[in-house]
Design a protein around this motif. Structure first.
Motif, PDB file in Angstrom:
ATOM      1  N   PRO A  82      -8.145   8.563 -34.578  1.00 24.23           N
ATOM      2  CA  PRO A  82      -8.988   8.560 -35.642  1.00 24.23           C
ATOM      3  C   PRO A  82      -9.868   7.105 -35.722  1.00 24.23           C
ATOM      4  N   TRP A  83      -9.610   6.268 -35.131  1.00 26.71           N
ATOM      5  CA  TRP A  83     -10.081   5.043 -35.203  1.00 26.71           C
ATOM      6  C   TRP A  83     -11.564   5.002 -34.414  1.00 26.71           C
ATOM      7  N   ALA A  84     -11.576   5.813 -33.707  1.00 27.89           N
ATOM      8  CA  ALA A  84     -12.961   5.953 -32.767  1.00 27.89           C
ATOM      9  C   ALA A  84     -13.246   7.292 -32.203  1.00 27.89           C
ATOM     10  N   GLY A  85     -12.287   8.246 -32.061  1.00 30.27           N
ATOM     11  CA  GLY A  85     -12.744   9.300 -31.377  1.00 30.27           C
ATOM     12  C   GLY A  85     -13.333  10.581 -32.476  1.00 30.27           C
ATOM     13  N   ILE A  86     -12.970  11.774 -31.720  1.00 27.88           N
ATOM     14  CA  ILE A  86     -13.564  12.986 -32.480  1.00 27.88           C
ATOM     15  C   ILE A  86     -12.567  13.351 -33.433  1.00 27.88           C
ATOM     16  N   THR A  87     -12.621  13.172 -34.698  1.00 29.72           N
ATOM     17  CA  THR A  87     -12.022  13.611 -35.897  1.00 29.72           C
ATOM     18  C   THR A  87     -12.191  15.057 -36.355  1.00 29.72           C
TER      19      THR A  87
END
Length: 618
Positions: free
Chosen positions: A232-237
């Motif tokens: 969740p810090w940078a990817g697809i959520t």
């Protein structure tokens, strides 16, 4: 002596077994057989083994068959027998011809693994949106230039053209867990500042448009889309995926919702440690944003009842049941007939085959090639032992028409399957024990429990126990003395890790000793998650270590490489090594642990082979 009675069949289902209309074409059920590695190829082309494999699922009632993903460009060669779309035309045509009589739709899966592939075959730099090292291999890919991007889009279009010429019902574009298209969608791997970085969905939209042009009207365009990378810090959520879907769903006729990425590879096909149907909530949210485009639930859906509930609850319009149909190719047909389906154990031991040894796709519950059996009518056969090997031998013999008697010294059938089922994440092995026992009774086998015997036509009496406290003792619920426990695991499989987890969960201080550099080295996709579970449970992992001695509350360990010794507290030693071969009469036709320490896969396979040997003997 006690006899076993047959169980009752499951009721028939409703919408799951009903048709699904896509782009004017009708699938006979809402059950999909999704793309997965098989190692059945000849070079990079689909083989006659592929054809038989997919036809078998179509004959079993599967609605949509998606052969394993084919690379759309020569730069992508992710594993040795990975199909290349340019070479798949004849194979796709043969798959279509074999599946069409059964009504199943065939969708050609097209993809490119990008930075998650391998450079070992093409001997060129891996393609990626940005030069971000892959989290698994640590290999740094090359950032794609515009010419590379154009070649990729052209590759998807050309591959779709090959598929159309082969007569497929449509194409599935792979933007799932192991795909270059997902890497373009993700802030983890797409750090570009050009148009493909400002709008990370741009490349996928271009690919879908190019494929749609080649498909024309009346053919299905499906999209496999990773909707949660679990980063969740940078990817697809999930929330970002919902935004993606609003723009992408109108471009597709079918949307398969998946989870995972390089950081969470096991999330795509997790084992029994993850609850079945774990993607239901994510799929429901995506379906609400899809604007009417049919949505498929994927993710450890292995029971027809659970699949039907997902449809009833509005989570999805169809369900992908790939591993369930590897375990039972007749899943839909059995469900229609109201008879029990052979269970998938969610163990991932034989159906995940991305392995340098190139094993063929198989299944613990059904390691068969669908061989025809000789007629066994008139034969009278005694099988000794009611574990997995003996049950499978009796089942196959009875199915061929033989008169079969099965004797088992214990008070229930299943043998070692019950011990395996006591391990964390392995509970579904109990379902396999129940199914096998039910099948032998339903097929007319005379089952006698509490009956000891040493000889018979097939001897599958299991292993001899080792001295001391064994993993089997722990799994059977044996009480252990208080104090620190050392689990000695020379195998590196699920038993040592699972026993250590069980003991730690019971509040024991546990050390797991292994000669390997990492605990559970043979666990495959569960390797990372298993070590994370051990760490959270407080299990001390004594890696690269060999047990030398245990005395006076101390275990002496030696470093595998240097021989340096060290001592750890040990009130109880649990031996997680393999059992000893059984005591088999000379000349007997033996199977399973009676021969040598076997996995469930090997035991079931040997039980079947023993039955085939008897049937083939005139």
């Amino acid at each position: 002596m006690r006899r076993v009675a047959a169980g009752r069949a499951r009721p028939a289902l409703n919408s799951l077994l009903g048709p699904l209309v896509l782009a004017g074409r009708t699938a006979p059920s809402r059950v999909l057989f999704g793309p997965h590695e098989t190692n059945l190829g000849r070079g990079r082309a689909l083989s006659e083994r592929h054809v038989a494999y997919y036809a078998r699922r179509a004959a079993g009632g599967c609605g949509i068959v998606v052969p394993e993903t084919a690379s759309v460009h020569p730069s992508d060669h992710p594993y040795e027998r990975a199909p290349l779309a340019a070479e798949c035309g004849p194979g796709w045509a043969d798959v279509v011809a074999a599946c069409r009589p059964h009504g199943a739709l065939v969708l050609a899966s097209l993809g490119h693994t990008g930075a998650q592939g391998s450079s070992g075959y093409a001997q060129t730099a891996l393609w990626a949106p940005s030069a971000v090292p892959d989290v698994v291999t640590r290999e740094v890919p090359v950032q794609m230039e515009q010419a590379d991007v154009d070649a990729l889009v052209t590759g998807f279009a050309a591959s779709a053209r090959v598929a159309v010429d082969a007569g497929v019902d449509g194409v599935e574009v792979d933007a799932g867990a192991r795909s270059l298209l997902r890497q373009f969608l993700s802030g983890l791997t797409n750090l570009r500042t050009d148009a493909y970085g400002v709008d990370r969905t741009r490349l996928l939209r271009e690919v879908l448009a190019a494929v749609r042009t080649e498909l024309g009207p009346g053919r299905v365009l499906a999209l496999r889309l990773s909707c949660d990378e679990e980063a969740p810090w940078a990817g697809i959520t999930p929330s970002l995926a919902v935004q993606h879907v609003r723009g992408l769903a109108p471009l597709a006729d079918l949307l398969v919702v998946v989870r995972g990425s390089g950081l969470a590879a096991s999330s795509y096909r997790p084992d029994g440690h993850t609850p079945p149907g774990f993607n239901a909530d994510l799929t429901r949210a995506v379906r609400a944003a899809a604007g009417g485009t049919p949505v498929v639930l994927q993710g450890s859906v292995v029971d027809v009842g659970a699949a039907q509930r997902a449809l009833d609850d509005g989570a999805a319009d169809a369900v992908e049941m790939t591993r369930a149909q590897i375990a039972d190719a007749d899943l839909v047909a059995r469900a229609r007939a109201g008879v029990p389906v052979r269970p998938c154990t969610l163990c991932n031991q034989a159906c995940q085959v991305r392995d340098v040894r190139n094993p063929l796709v198989s299944c613990v519950a059904d390691p068969s090639g669908g061989e025809a059996l000789p007629d066994g009518a008139g034969r009278r056969v005694t099988v000794v032992g009611g574990g997995p090997a003996g049950l499978e031998a009796a089942r196959v013999l009875a199915a061929a028409g033989a008169d079969v008697r099965l004797v088992e010294r214990a008070d229930r059938l299943g043998g070692a399957l019950w011990s395996v089922a006591a391990l964390p994440g392995r509970a579904r092995f109990a379902d396999l024990a129940v199914w096998l026992a039910g099948e032998v009774v339903r097929s007319g086998v005379r089952v006698e429990l509490g009956t000891g015997a040493r000889s018979g036509d097939v001897v599958a009496t299991g292993a001899r126990p080792r001295d001391g406290v064994t993993a089997a003792d722990v799994l059977a619920g044996a009480a252990l003395p208080p104090g620190p426990v050392v689990v000695d695991d020379p195998v590196g499989g699920p038993v040592g890790v699972g026993v250590a987890e069980l003991l730690a969960a019971a509040g024991r201080e546990v050390a797991l000793v292994t000669p390997d550099e990492v605990a559970g080295v043979r666990l495959g996709g569960d390797l990372g998650p298993a070590n994370a579970r051990l760490a959270r449970a407080g299990v001390r992992r004594e890696t690269s270590s060999v047990l030398r001695a245990v005395a006076d509350g101390v275990a002496v360990l030696a470093d595998r490489w240097t021989g340096t010794e060290r001592r750890v507290a040990c009130a109880v030693l649990v031996d997680a090594g393999p059992p000893l071969p059984g005591d088999v009469p000379a000349g007997a036709l033996a199977a399973g642990d009676a021969v040598a320490p076997r996995t469930v896969l090997e035991a079931v396979l040997e039980g079947r082979r023993a039955a085939q040997t008897l049937l083939a003997d005139p």
